[in-house]
Design a protein around this motif. Structure first.
Motif, mmCIF file in Angstrom:
data_model
loop_
_atom_site.group_PDB
_atom_site.id
_atom_site.type_symbol
_atom_site.label_atom_id
_atom_site.label_comp_id
_atom_site.label_asym_id
_atom_site.label_seq_id
_atom_site.Cartn_x
_atom_site.Cartn_y
_atom_site.Cartn_z
ATOM 1 N N PHE A 58 0.832 -1.202 0.000
ATOM 2 C CA PHE A 58 0.000 0.000 0.000
ATOM 3 C C PHE A 58 0.864 1.249 0.000
ATOM 4 C CE2 PHE A 58 -2.328 3.439 1.968
ATOM 5 C CZ PHE A 58 -3.483 3.429 1.204
ATOM 6 N N GLY A 59 0.401 2.257 -0.684
ATOM 7 C CA GLY A 59 1.041 3.564 -0.709
ATOM 8 C C GLY A 59 -0.015 4.633 -0.898
ATOM 9 N N THR A 60 0.363 5.871 -0.684
ATOM 10 C CA THR A 60 -0.607 6.956 -0.812
ATOM 11 C C THR A 60 -1.059 7.157 -2.258
ATOM 12 O OG1 THR A 60 1.213 8.540 -0.925
ATOM 13 C CG2 THR A 60 0.180 8.195 1.225
ATOM 14 N N GLY A 61 -0.363 6.578 -3.208
ATOM 15 C CA GLY A 61 -0.771 6.662 -4.603
ATOM 16 C C GLY A 61 -2.085 5.939 -4.879
ATOM 17 N N PHE A 62 -2.515 5.098 -3.953
ATOM 18 C CA PHE A 62 -3.784 4.400 -4.123
ATOM 19 C C PHE A 62 -4.966 5.365 -4.064
ATOM 20 C CE2 PHE A 62 -1.217 0.876 -4.010
ATOM 21 C CZ PHE A 62 -1.907 -0.309 -4.071
ATOM 22 N N TRP A 63 -4.743 6.600 -3.602
ATOM 23 C CA TRP A 63 -5.820 7.587 -3.572
ATOM 24 C C TRP A 63 -6.275 7.952 -4.985
ATOM 25 C CZ3 TRP A 63 -9.009 9.409 0.044
ATOM 26 C CH2 TRP A 63 -8.711 9.105 1.362
ATOM 27 N N ILE A 64 -5.480 7.632 -5.992
ATOM 28 C CA ILE A 64 -5.880 7.930 -7.358
ATOM 29 C C ILE A 64 -7.165 7.190 -7.730
ATOM 30 C CG2 ILE A 64 -4.586 6.123 -8.543
ATOM 31 C CD1 ILE A 64 -3.810 8.356 -10.571
ATOM 32 N N TYR A 65 -7.432 6.065 -7.059
ATOM 33 C CA TYR A 65 -8.651 5.303 -7.335
ATOM 34 C C TYR A 65 -9.880 5.910 -6.668
ATOM 35 C CZ TYR A 65 -5.365 1.961 -9.156
ATOM 36 O OH TYR A 65 -4.371 1.370 -9.883
ATOM 37 N N SER A 66 -9.702 6.942 -5.869
ATOM 38 C CA SER A 66 -10.847 7.564 -5.215
ATOM 39 C C SER A 66 -11.696 8.372 -6.198
ATOM 40 C CB SER A 66 -10.391 8.457 -4.064
ATOM 41 O OG SER A 66 -9.647 9.556 -4.551
ATOM 42 N N PHE A 67 -11.083 8.922 -7.237
ATOM 43 C CA PHE A 67 -11.875 9.696 -8.194
ATOM 44 C C PHE A 67 -12.894 8.837 -8.933
ATOM 45 C CE2 PHE A 67 -12.747 11.257 -12.447
ATOM 46 C CZ PHE A 67 -13.405 12.437 -12.124
ATOM 47 N N PRO A 68 -12.517 7.674 -9.477
ATOM 48 C CA PRO A 68 -13.552 6.858 -10.126
ATOM 49 C C PRO A 68 -14.675 6.447 -9.175
ATOM 50 C CG PRO A 68 -11.385 6.056 -10.743
ATOM 51 C CD PRO A 68 -11.182 7.093 -9.681
#
Length: 107
Positions: A31-41
């Motif tokens: 896990f990394g903070t880059g997973f927040w990119i999936y919050s937009f969809p």
């Protein structure tokens, strides 16, 4: 809601399809903070489905909207908890690996 709704539905379907194909790769990563990119969809799909259900006069639109909103909220809560856990200092990350010596060595 025929014109713009259908166009956005196509974009949502395309985005979800990309996410589905990325899942095997994402599951192998830590896990990394880059997973927040999936919050937009998630947010965009939730917004679209709630507006579509309301605009199309779907029977039981209110419970459907609340269920969709609840699922999206749980997804964001899970992402926030994972981010907080990832941000906490870990004992294993903060201490270097030290080999224990068993005594004097010949050498």
């Amino acid at each position: 809601m025929a014109g713009p709704g259908n166009g956005f539905a196509g974009l949502v379907a395309f985005t979800l399809l990309i996410v589905v194909f990325l899942l095997p790769h994402v599951r192998q990563q830590s896990f990394g903070t880059g997973f927040w990119i999936y919050s937009f969809p998630v947010a965009a799909t939730t917004n679209f489905v709630i507006r579509w259900v309301h605009g199309a006069d779907v029977p039981a639109s209110r419970p459907i909207a609340w269920a969709i909103l609840g699922a999206a909220s749980l997804a964001f809560l899970g992402l926030a908890v994972a981010t907080a856990v990832h941000a906490l200092p870990s004992r294993h990350r903060s201490q270097p690996n030290r080999e224990r010596s068993t005594g004097p060595t010949d050498g």
